[in-house]
Design an enzyme around this catalytic site. Structure first.
Site, mmCIF file in Angstrom:
data_model
loop_
_atom_site.group_PDB
_atom_site.id
_atom_site.type_symbol
_atom_site.label_atom_id
_atom_site.label_comp_id
_atom_site.label_asym_id
_atom_site.label_seq_id
_atom_site.Cartn_x
_atom_site.Cartn_y
_atom_site.Cartn_z
ATOM 1 N N ASN A 197 2.051 -2.756 0.958
ATOM 2 C CA ASN A 197 0.682 -2.318 0.693
ATOM 3 C C ASN A 197 -0.259 -3.522 0.576
ATOM 4 O OD1 ASN A 197 1.782 0.223 0.635
ATOM 5 N ND2 ASN A 197 2.065 0.211 -1.582
ATOM 6 N N VAL A 198 -1.500 -3.303 0.973
ATOM 7 C CA VAL A 198 -2.474 -4.399 1.004
ATOM 8 C C VAL A 198 -3.530 -4.244 -0.086
ATOM 9 C CG1 VAL A 198 -2.163 -4.856 3.479
ATOM 10 C CG2 VAL A 198 -3.874 -3.169 2.755
ATOM 11 N N HIS A 238 2.340 -7.504 4.152
ATOM 12 C CA HIS A 238 1.314 -7.168 5.138
ATOM 13 C C HIS A 238 -0.055 -7.748 4.766
ATOM 14 C CE1 HIS A 238 3.734 -3.475 6.822
ATOM 15 N NE2 HIS A 238 4.332 -4.622 6.996
ATOM 16 N N SER A 251 8.596 5.066 3.955
ATOM 17 C CA SER A 251 9.175 6.010 4.910
ATOM 18 C C SER A 251 10.380 5.415 5.620
ATOM 19 C CB SER A 251 8.122 6.365 5.955
ATOM 20 O OG SER A 251 7.769 5.193 6.675
ATOM 21 N N PRO A 259 9.768 11.417 -3.108
ATOM 22 C CA PRO A 259 9.837 12.883 -3.215
ATOM 23 C C PRO A 259 10.544 13.537 -2.028
ATOM 24 C CG PRO A 259 7.542 12.129 -2.955
ATOM 25 C CD PRO A 259 8.392 10.908 -3.009
ATOM 26 N N ALA A 270 6.942 8.516 -7.613
ATOM 27 C CA ALA A 270 7.112 7.257 -8.347
ATOM 28 C C ALA A 270 6.486 7.340 -9.736
ATOM 29 C CB ALA A 270 6.479 6.111 -7.562
#
Ligand code: ZN
Length: 267
Positions: A115-116, A132, A208, A233, A250
């Site tokens: 995540n950014v 990333h 994913s 999930p 989470a």
């Protein structure tokens, strides 16, 4: 830590959380690999979900490649400015705070994120490897000279926005994120791969397992002898590599995991 009845994990998830707590208690080095699902629970749209309003007419390739930036710098810079505003309006959910609390129970805990948005750092996690890049860093498109975030324009509207010019070379300034067709930052990648190969446990949260090369990390950890724990999930491509699967968001599973460790520490 209390969890309400509606947030309590299902019985099989509770068993998985207890097993995960046992693994973490014995681990010296733990890597937490996080992906888009972690951000999503804080209301931050995924890359594709951020293509709304003004931006709905564009394909990701028109907003997240170097070629697109060179053709339409104001469009691309404006889109990232809008995404930064979305991130700033969001707050880290309880799962982020649980990962901060987890540092108390593990000698070495490192977060490796795709995540950014910087939410792990904002929540207070001390070691975060950003595979990333980050929406909060900037550099020029030609030489990648760093550019101070405080000097980046912040349009108040959802609009195109001309990027500033690099004071060193005059090239337009871009967000320091990894675009399509670009390789991951070398230092962050080397660190993440070393950590994955040498950890005793890897928590895989909200990924994913489809985005390469980050998707390799759970498999590298497993090959290196680590216990792989999935928190998600839904079933993913990571599930096949996981020794323990905690099915749930989470924001529910991670606080319950910290609660299990806290109870274990008290007895
Ligand atoms: Zn420059």
């Amino acid at each position: 830590m209390w969890i309400t009845r509606s947030q309590a994990p299902a019985a099989d998830t509770a068993r998985a959380i207890a097993a995960a707590a046992g693994v973490l208690r014995a681990a010296q080095r733990v890597v937490v690999a996080t992906g888009a699902g972690m951000s999503c629970e804080s209301g931050i749209p995924t890359f594709r979900d951020a293509l709304t309003g003004l931006w709905a007419r564009y394909d990701p390739e028109e907003l997240a490649t170097e070629a697109a930036f060179r053709r339409h710098p104001a469009r691309v810079f404006g889109w990232y400015a809008w995404r930064r505003r979305l991130v700033r309006a969001a707050t880290p959910h309880p799962g982020y705070h649980a990962l901060v609390a987890l540092e108390r129970f593990v000698p070495e805990l490192v977060i490796v994120t795709q995540n950014v948005d910087g939410l792990h750092r904002r929540a207070g996690s001390r070691r975060v490897v950003e595979l990333h890049g980050s929406l909060d860093r900037f550099s020029c498109v030609d030489a990648r000279h760093p550019f101070p975030a405080a000097a980046a324009p912040e349009p108040a509207e959802d609009t195109e926005c001309e990027p500033p010019s690099c004071p060193e070379c005059g090239a337009p300034v871009r967000p320091d994120v990894v675009w399509f067709g670009e390789t991951l930052p070398a230092q962050a990648t080397a660190e993440a791969w070393d950590l994955a190969a040498s950890c005793q446990a890897m928590l895989v949260v909200g990924t994913s397992g489809l985005v390469q090369p980050a998707a390799q990390l759970p498999f590298i950890a497993r090959d290196g002898g680590a216990t792989v724990i999935e928190v998600n999930p839904d079933p993913t491509d990571v599930s096949a590599a996981a020794h323990i699967i905690c099915r749930g968001p989470a924001g529910v599973v991670l606080p319950a995991l910290v609660a299990a460790l806290t109870e274990g520490a008290a007895t």
